[in-house]
Scaffold this motif. Structure first.
Motif, mmCIF file in Angstrom:
data_model
loop_
_atom_site.group_PDB
_atom_site.id
_atom_site.type_symbol
_atom_site.label_atom_id
_atom_site.label_comp_id
_atom_site.label_asym_id
_atom_site.label_seq_id
_atom_site.Cartn_x
_atom_site.Cartn_y
_atom_site.Cartn_z
ATOM 1 N N GLU A 4 0.850 -1.184 0.000
ATOM 2 C CA GLU A 4 0.000 0.000 0.000
ATOM 3 C C GLU A 4 0.882 1.228 0.000
ATOM 4 O O GLU A 4 1.907 1.269 0.672
ATOM 5 C CB GLU A 4 -0.903 -0.002 1.254
ATOM 6 N N LYS A 5 0.508 2.233 -0.778
ATOM 7 C CA LYS A 5 1.236 3.498 -0.685
ATOM 8 C C LYS A 5 0.330 4.668 -1.005
ATOM 9 O O LYS A 5 -0.668 4.526 -1.713
ATOM 10 C CB LYS A 5 2.474 3.491 -1.581
ATOM 11 N N GLY A 6 0.668 5.801 -0.460
ATOM 12 C CA GLY A 6 -0.148 6.982 -0.684
ATOM 13 C C GLY A 6 0.197 8.059 0.331
ATOM 14 O O GLY A 6 1.216 7.955 1.014
ATOM 15 N N TYR A 7 -0.656 9.083 0.417
ATOM 16 C CA TYR A 7 -0.413 10.132 1.396
ATOM 17 C C TYR A 7 -0.614 9.586 2.801
ATOM 18 O O TYR A 7 -1.566 8.858 3.067
ATOM 19 C CB TYR A 7 -1.324 11.329 1.137
ATOM 20 N N THR A 8 0.295 9.943 3.700
ATOM 21 C CA THR A 8 0.305 9.343 5.038
ATOM 22 C C THR A 8 -1.049 9.444 5.730
ATOM 23 O O THR A 8 -1.575 8.453 6.229
ATOM 24 C CB THR A 8 1.361 10.045 5.917
ATOM 25 N N GLU A 9 -1.620 10.652 5.737
ATOM 26 C CA GLU A 9 -2.882 10.840 6.438
ATOM 27 C C GLU A 9 -3.947 9.884 5.926
ATOM 28 O O GLU A 9 -4.625 9.210 6.685
ATOM 29 C CB GLU A 9 -3.378 12.281 6.237
ATOM 30 N N ARG A 10 -4.035 9.824 4.597
ATOM 31 C CA ARG A 10 -5.112 9.006 4.032
ATOM 32 C C ARG A 10 -4.877 7.529 4.289
ATOM 33 O O ARG A 10 -5.795 6.797 4.632
ATOM 34 C CB ARG A 10 -5.214 9.267 2.536
ATOM 35 N N VAL A 11 -3.625 7.103 4.100
ATOM 36 C CA VAL A 11 -3.345 5.668 4.260
ATOM 37 C C VAL A 11 -3.588 5.245 5.707
ATOM 38 O O VAL A 11 -4.200 4.219 5.967
ATOM 39 C CB VAL A 11 -1.901 5.343 3.853
ATOM 40 N N LEU A 12 -3.127 6.041 6.647
ATOM 41 C CA LEU A 12 -3.249 5.619 8.039
ATOM 42 C C LEU A 12 -4.640 5.865 8.606
ATOM 43 O O LEU A 12 -5.060 5.191 9.542
ATOM 44 C CB LEU A 12 -2.178 6.311 8.897
ATOM 45 N N ASP A 13 -5.355 6.819 8.046
ATOM 46 C CA ASP A 13 -6.716 7.020 8.541
ATOM 47 C C ASP A 13 -7.692 6.051 7.897
ATOM 48 O O ASP A 13 -8.693 5.666 8.493
ATOM 49 C CB ASP A 13 -7.166 8.467 8.279
ATOM 50 N N LYS A 14 -7.418 5.717 6.664
ATOM 51 C CA LYS A 14 -8.353 4.836 5.975
ATOM 52 C C LYS A 14 -7.568 3.766 5.209
ATOM 53 O O LYS A 14 -7.452 3.818 3.987
ATOM 54 C CB LYS A 14 -9.189 5.673 4.996
ATOM 55 N N PRO A 15 -6.993 2.811 5.946
ATOM 56 C CA PRO A 15 -6.181 1.792 5.276
ATOM 57 C C PRO A 15 -7.065 0.799 4.524
ATOM 58 O O PRO A 15 -8.183 0.512 4.966
ATOM 59 C CB PRO A 15 -5.460 1.107 6.435
ATOM 60 N N TYR A 16 -6.557 0.308 3.380
ATOM 61 C CA TYR A 16 -7.307 -0.685 2.629
ATOM 62 C C TYR A 16 -6.717 -2.076 2.794
ATOM 63 O O TYR A 16 -7.424 -3.050 2.891
ATOM 64 C CB TYR A 16 -7.325 -0.315 1.136
ATOM 65 N N HIS A 17 -5.400 -2.129 2.791
ATOM 66 C CA HIS A 17 -4.768 -3.460 2.815
ATOM 67 C C HIS A 17 -4.867 -4.080 4.214
ATOM 68 O O HIS A 17 -4.645 -3.386 5.207
ATOM 69 C CB HIS A 17 -3.306 -3.345 2.404
ATOM 70 N N PRO A 18 -5.210 -5.371 4.278
ATOM 71 C CA PRO A 18 -5.350 -6.008 5.596
ATOM 72 C C PRO A 18 -4.072 -5.908 6.436
ATOM 73 O O PRO A 18 -4.147 -5.832 7.664
ATOM 74 C CB PRO A 18 -5.672 -7.470 5.266
ATOM 75 N N TYR A 19 -2.906 -5.887 5.778
ATOM 76 C CA TYR A 19 -1.660 -5.800 6.547
ATOM 77 C C TYR A 19 -1.523 -4.437 7.215
ATOM 78 O O TYR A 19 -1.163 -4.332 8.383
ATOM 79 C CB TYR A 19 -0.463 -6.070 5.624
#
Lengths: 312, 293, 324
Positions: free
Chosen positions: A231-246
Motif C-alpha cells: 500500500e502506498k499513498g499520502y500518510t494521512e489518508r493511508v493511516l486514517d483509511k487503510p485498505y490493505h489487511p496488513y
C-alpha cells in the motif's frame, strides 16, 4: 528527484552442499519516487526488505534488476566524478548511534573524514564547516575531542546527523533513526529532523516500524511486506483509511498511550498457514481463491492511494 | 534492614591481582629489554660475553665473581646470558613484526573484499598452515643454510598466515558494522576503509596474539639453535648454550641450566603478559570495571 | 486493605567501581498485588532493570543493597543464596528482552522446557504432556513440531513465547518481564502483550512489566510506577497516571510521544541530561530539567506522598493543583 523503477534484489542461497539454489526475493519489483523536500515513510517488519532497498539506493548493493534514477541520471551507470557527486547527494543515518560512528575515532575525526574526501580545501575552512554543523544539530564544540562511547545516544545520533548533512545532501535515508532512543530523546531528534528539513530543503526516506512516528514526520508512506509494496499513498489518508489487511493489522497492533481506549486484540490472525501467490496470503484473514493463484498489483483506489489486494 | 555486601573488595582485589600479574610479567620483559640494550655496561665480563675464551677458568661453579659459573671455555655464563638477551629479543621482535606486517594487511583485504580475492589469499595461507610450522621452518633453514638470520627469516615466513586468519576474521565481522556502511555511503575508498577504520578496530586481538607469539618465536628460535640450525658458536644464543652445555649437565649443571632458565623466564613473561593484555583490552572482561545498568 | 503479593520497601542500591560509588536506586518503594500487571516505566539508565534484578537477587557482585523486599511475609534480601535459588523459577521468574540469547541454541526447545519443568516441579510425572499443554496455552498450534525444533528454527516472537513458557513452568506467583517486546516487530509485540494479559487472567500470575514504551503501559498495566534517576517519582493506577498526571517528568514523557500530535508543531521535549549517578544532585534529582522547580527543590529531597487513595507523587510542586 529520485525515481526507483521496477527495482528487484534477489539473493541466491544453496541449501545443503549440492542442494538446489533457492531464490530469496528481498526486494521484488518495486517502484516509487521521492520529490524535493518531501518525506516518504517506509513501513514494514524486520526482513521485509526495507533495509535492502535503502542499501540499493545508497549504492552499497547492486540490484538484480530495475534502475534508480537520480536527477535524470541512472545511478548504476554513473562513473568517476558522478559517483562521488551522487554520494554527496544521498546520505544515511542508522538506527544505532553507537555503532554508526567509528569507536576509535574522535567526533572531530569522524566529521572531518567525509569533508576531506569531497572538498579539497584547507583544514581551517573545513573546521569552520564543522562548527557550523554542530550549531545546526545543537551540539557544543566540546564534543569534538571526545569518543562516541563518551557521549549519550542522543548526542551520538546528532553527530551522525551532522555527518550525514555535512556534504549538502539532497536526500537523507533515515533507517529507524529513533527506535533505539528513549522517548524524550526521540522527541528531540524528531524535532531536529523536521527543523533541518525545512532549513536545508531536504528529502527524507524515513524507514520505521513505529506508525505514530511515521504519521508525525512523513507526508507519504509506503507499506512493505516480504519484498513488495502492499500500500502506498499520502500518510494521512493511508493511516486514517487503510485498505490493505496488513496495514490494518499494523495499525491495530500499534500500542496507544490512552488507557481508556483499550482494545482486545485477536492473536490468532497472526498464525501463518498456507502459501499463495499474494505475499500476504499466509497471514491474511480475508484471503480467497484468487489470492492463491494471482499476484495482486498495486491499484489506485483513491487519488494517489495505491493498494495491492484482491479483496477490495 | 539488612546489608548484603557481596564482595566489592573481592572484585577489586581480583582485578588488581590480575593487574599485578600483568605488572610482574611486564617488569620481567622490561628487565630483559634493558639487559639487552645495556649489555656491554652491565655484563661483568663483556668480552667473555661476546665469546672470548679464558682457558684458565673453565667450569667454575656459581660464586661471587661468577654468579652463574663459567662454561667449558671459561666464559662467564651471566655475561653470556645478558648478551644472549639481545639475540633472543631481536629474534622475537623481528619474527612477530614481520609476521604482523605481512599477515595483517593480507587478512584485512581478504576479509573486506571477500569473493575471489578472499578465496586466493586464504587458500594460499591454508597451504602454509597445512605444514607443521616448525618442520617447515627447519626445511627452510636447511635449504637457506644454517645461521641466525636465516632462522629468523624462515620463522617469519612460517608465522604470518596465523595473522592473516586472525585479521580476516576481524575484518569480516567489522565490515558489516553501520559505521563502515556509513563510510561507504560517503564515498570513502575501499583501501581507506580497510586501513583507517577496520585496521584500528581489529588491532586488539592482533597485539595480544603478537605478544604471546613473542614467546613462541623465542622458543622456536632457541629450538632451531639447539639442533644447530640457528645461531652458530661462539654466539651467546641461549638455545645454543643449552645445546653445548647439555653433555655437561651431570658434572657442571650450571652450564645448561641457567640459559635454560632464561628462556623459560622470558617465554613465561610474554605469555602471561599477553594473557593479561587480552583480559584488560577485551571489552567483555573490562566491563567488570565500570557499571552496567 | 488488600495484602500485596510483593512489597519493595525503601530499596537503596549502590555499585562500587573504580570510578567511585554509583547511586543506582534511591528509596524505591512499590507494591504489586495479586492478579495485577504493574508497569515500571522510565528511560535508559533510570534503574528499572536493576530493580528487577534486585528482586530476584541477580545483581552483579560489586553492589551494596539496603532495604527490604517482602514476598510472602519474608524478606527476600535475608535469604541465603541456596534458599533464593528455590524461589527463582518457582515463585518468581523472569523473561528477558532478547529471546535469542536466553535460549540455548544447542538443545531442542522441548528439552529446555522439560528441563525447566523438572527442576521447578520435581514431583511432576507427566512432564512432557505438561510441556505440550504449556505450548498450547502460549498459542502454538503445532505444539509437537515446535517441541522438536531448535531455537534458530523459530522466529523471534516464537522464541519469546518459548521463553515465557519456560518462565511459567514453575507456576510462579510473580513474572518479571524486562522489556519483553522491545526486540520484536509490531505485530509480534501485540501478540506477546495479549499473551501476558491472557496469562494473568488464566493463572492469576502477577506481572512486573518493565518497559520504556508508554503505549504498552497504557494497553496492559493496571498500575504504573514512573522512575527517574533511580527514584520512583509517581505511582498510581494507569488511568490516573495518564489523565491526572501530577509529576512534571511523567507529563514530559507523555507529551514527548509523537502519537496523534499535530505535524506543524515541534514535540514538547524535556531539556537537559540525566544526572550523574556518581554524584547525584542534592534535593530533587529532576530539578535541573524542571520548569516548576523552586527553592525548596534545590536542597530538600521530595518524599512520595499520597495525592489520592492510590496515587502518590514525589514532588513539591505537583501539577494539577493550579488547574483544580
Amino acid at each position: 528527484m529520485l525515481e526507483v523503477k521496477n527495482l528487484s534484489k534477489y539473493y541466491f542461497k544453496r541449501i545443503g552442499f549440492l542442494g538446489k539454489k533457492e531464490t530469496i526475493k528481498a526486494v521484488d519489483n518495486v517502484s516509487f519516487e521521492i520529490e524535493k523536500g518531501e518525506s516518504v515513510g517506509l513501513v514494514g517488519e524486520t526482513g521485509c526488505g526495507k533495509s535492502t532497498l535503502a542499501r540499493c539506493i545508497l549504492r552499497i548493493e547492486k540490484p538484480t534488476a530495475g534502475e534508480i534514477i537520480f536527477d535524470r541520471k541512472n545511478v548504476f551507470k554513473m562513473k568517476g566524478k558522478e559517483i562521488l557527486e551522487y554520494c554527496r547527494s544521498v546520505q544515511i543515518v542508522f538506527q544505532n548511534p553507537y555503532t554508526s560512528l567509528d569507536p576509535r575515532l574522535t567526533i572531530k575525526e569522524s566529521l572531518l573524514e567525509p569533508l576531506t574526501i569531497h572538498f579539497k580545501e584547507e583544514k581551517r575552512n573545513l573546521m569552520n564547516r564543522i562548527y557550523e554543523l554542530l550549531k545546526i544539530v545543537g551540539l557544543e564544540d566540546s564534543v569534538l575531542n571526545r569518543y562516541p562511547h563518551e557521549l549519550s545516544g542522543g548526542q551520538n545520533q546528532r553527530v551522525a546527523i551532522a555527518r550525514a548533512i555535512s556534504l549538502n545532501p539532497k536526500l537523507l535515508v533515515l533507517d529507524e533513526p529513533t527506535s533505539s532512543l528513549d522517548v524524550s530523546v526521540q522527541a528531540m531528534i524528531l524535532n531536529l529532523l523536521k527543523e533541518i528539513q525545512e532549513k536545508l530543503n531536504l528529502s527524507y526516506l524515513f524507514i520505521s516500524h513505529d506508525l505514530s512516528v511515521i504519521k508525525y514526520i512523513t507526508n507519504k508512506v509506503i507499506v512493505m511486506y516480504s519484498g513488495k509494496f502492499v500500500e502506498k499513498g499520502y500518510t494521512e489518508r493511508v493511516l486514517d483509511k487503510p485498505y490493505h489487511p496488513y496495514t490494518k493489522m499494523l495499525l491495530e497492533a500499534l500500542p496507544i498511550p490512552e488507557p481508556k481506549n483499550r482494545r482486545s486484540r485477536p492473536i490468532n490472525s497472526l498464525h501463518i498457514n498456507g502459501l499463495g501467490e499474494c505475499v500476504f496470503y499466509s497471514r491474511c484473514p480475508y484471503k480467497s481463491e484468487v489470492c492463491e493463484k494471482r499476484t495482486p498489483n498495486l491499484v489506485e483506489v483513491e487519488e494517489e492511494h495505491f493498494v495491492a489486494c484482491h479483496s477490495i | 534492614m539488612k546489608k548484603i555486601i557481596s564482595g566489592e573488595n573481592e572484585i577489586t582485589l581480583r582485578l588488581l591481582a590480575k593487574d599485578k600479574l600483568a605488572l610482574f610479567s611486564l617488569a620481567i620483559i622490561v628487565l630483559f629489554i634493558l639487559m639487552a640494550i645495556f649489555a656491554p655496561y652491565i655484563a661483568p665480563y663483556p668480552e667473555e660475553g661476546e665469546g672470548k675464551p679464558v682457558p684458565e677458568q673453565r667450569f667454575i661453579p656459581p660464586s661471587i665473581e661468577h654468579p652463574f659459573g663459567t662454561d667449558y671455555l671459561g666464559r662467564d655464563i651471566l655475561s653470556r646470558i645478558i648478551f644472549g638477551a639481545r639475540i633472543s629479543l631481536s629474534v622475537g621482535i623481528f619474527v612477530v613484526i614481520c609476521a604482523i606486517f605481512i599477515g595483517t594487511p593480507l587478512g584485512l583485504i581478504a576479509g573486506y573484499y571477500g569473493g575471489k580475492v578472499d578465496e586466493i589469499l586464504m587458500r594460499a595461507t591454508d597451504v602454509f598452515l597445512s605444514f607443521p610450522s616448525l618442520l617447515f621452518a627447519i626445511a627452510l633453514v636447511a635449504s637457506l643454510g644454517p645461521g641466525l638470520f636465516n632462522a629468523m627469516l624462515s620463522l617469519a615466513i612460517t608465522w604470518w598466515p596465523w595473522y592473516t586468519r586472525l585479521a580476516r576474521a576481524q575484518a569480516v565481522s567489522i565490515k558489516e558494522q553501520p559505521f563502515i556502511l556509513a563510510s561507504k555511503a560517503m564515498g570513502v575508498s575501499g583501501i581507506r576503509i580497510v586501513f583507517k577504520h577496520i585496521l584500528p578496530n581489529s588491532l586488539t586481538p592482533i597485539i595480544v596474539q603478537g605478544t604471546m607469539d613473542m614467546s613462541s618465536a623465542i622458543l622456536a628460535e632457541a629450538g632451531l639453535s639447539f639442533i644447530g640450525l640457528g645461531a652458530q658458536a661462539p654466539s651467546p644464543e641461549w638455545g645454543l648454550m643449552v645445546s653445548t652445555g647439555r653433555i655437561y649437565l651431570l658434572n657442571y649443571w650450571w652450564f645448561p641450566v641457567f640459559p635454560g632458565l632464561a628462556i623459560f623466564l622470558i617465554a613465561l613473561a610474554f605469555n602471561l603478559f599477553g594473557d593479561c593484555l587480552r583480559d584488560i583490552l577485551d571489552p567483555k572482561t573490562r566491563k567488570f570495571r565500570g557499571i552496567t545498568f | 486493605m488488600k495484602k500485596p503479593l510483593i512489597e519493595v520497601k525503601e530499596l537503596n542500591l549502590k555499585f562500587v567501581s573504580f570510578e567511585g560509588i554509583a547511586h543506582i536506586l534511591d528509596n524505591v518503594s512499590f507494591k504489586i498485588y495479586g492478579r495485577e500487571i504493574f508497569g515500571l516505566v522510565g528511560e535508559t539508565g533510570c534503574g528499572k532493570s536493576v530493580t528487577a534484578l534486585s528482586i530476584i537477587r541477580l545483581l552483579p557482585k560489586n553492589s551494596i543493597i539496603e532495604g527490604s523486599i517482602i514476598f510472602d511475609e519474608k524478606n527476600l534480601l535475608d535469604f541465603p543464596e541456596r534458599e533464593m535459588a528455590k524461589i527463582r523459577g518457582r515463585q518468581i521468574s523472569m523473561i528477558l528482552q532478547d529471546p535469542t540469547s536466553s535460549l540455548n541454541p544447542m538443545f531442542k526447545v522441548g528439552e529446555q522446557l522439560c528441563d525447566a519443568i523438572k527442576s521447578n516441579q520435581p514431583n511432576r510425572k507427566d512432564v512432557k504432556d505438561y510441556a505440550l499443554e504449556l505450548l498450547k496455552v502460549l498459542g502454538f498450534r503445532e505444539s509437537k513440531r515446535v517441541f522438536n525444533s531448535f531455537p534458530n528454527e523459530l522466529s523471534g516472537g516464537m522464541q519469546q513465547r518459548i521463553a515465557i513458557a519456560i518462565a511459567l513452568s514453575g507456576e510462579p506467583k510473580l513474572l518479571i518481564a524486562d522489556e519483553p517486546t522491545t526486540a520484536l516487530d509490531v505485530l509480534t509485540q501485540a501478540q506477546i502483550v495479549a499473551l501476558l494479559k491472557d496469562i494473568r487472567d488464566k493463572y492469576g500470575t502477577s506481572i512486573l512489566l518493565i518497559t520504556h514504551n508508554l503505549g504498552l503501559v497504557a494497553e496492559v498495566c493496571d498500575r504504573v510506577g514512573v522512575m527517574y534517576s533511580g527514584q520512583i517519582v509517581e505511582t498510581g493506577p494507569t488511568e490516573e497516571i495518564f489523565y491526572n498526571t501530577r509529576h512534571p517528568y511523567t507529563l514530559g514523557l507523555l507529551q514527548a510521544l509523537p502519537y496523534n500530535k499535530p505535524k506543524d508543531k515541534p514535540l514538547p521535549v524535556i531539556l537537559g541530561n540525566l544526572p550523574n549517578p556518581f554524584n547525584p544532585p542534592k534535593g530533587c534529582r529532576f530539578k535541573e530539567r524542571c520548569s516548576r522547580a523552586t527553592k525548596e527543590c534545590e536542597n530538600l529531597k521530595p518524599k512520595p506522598y499520597l495525592i489520592s487513595q492510590e496515587h502518590s507523587v514525589a514532588c513539591f510542586n505537583p501539577l494539577g493543583d493550579i488547574i483544580c
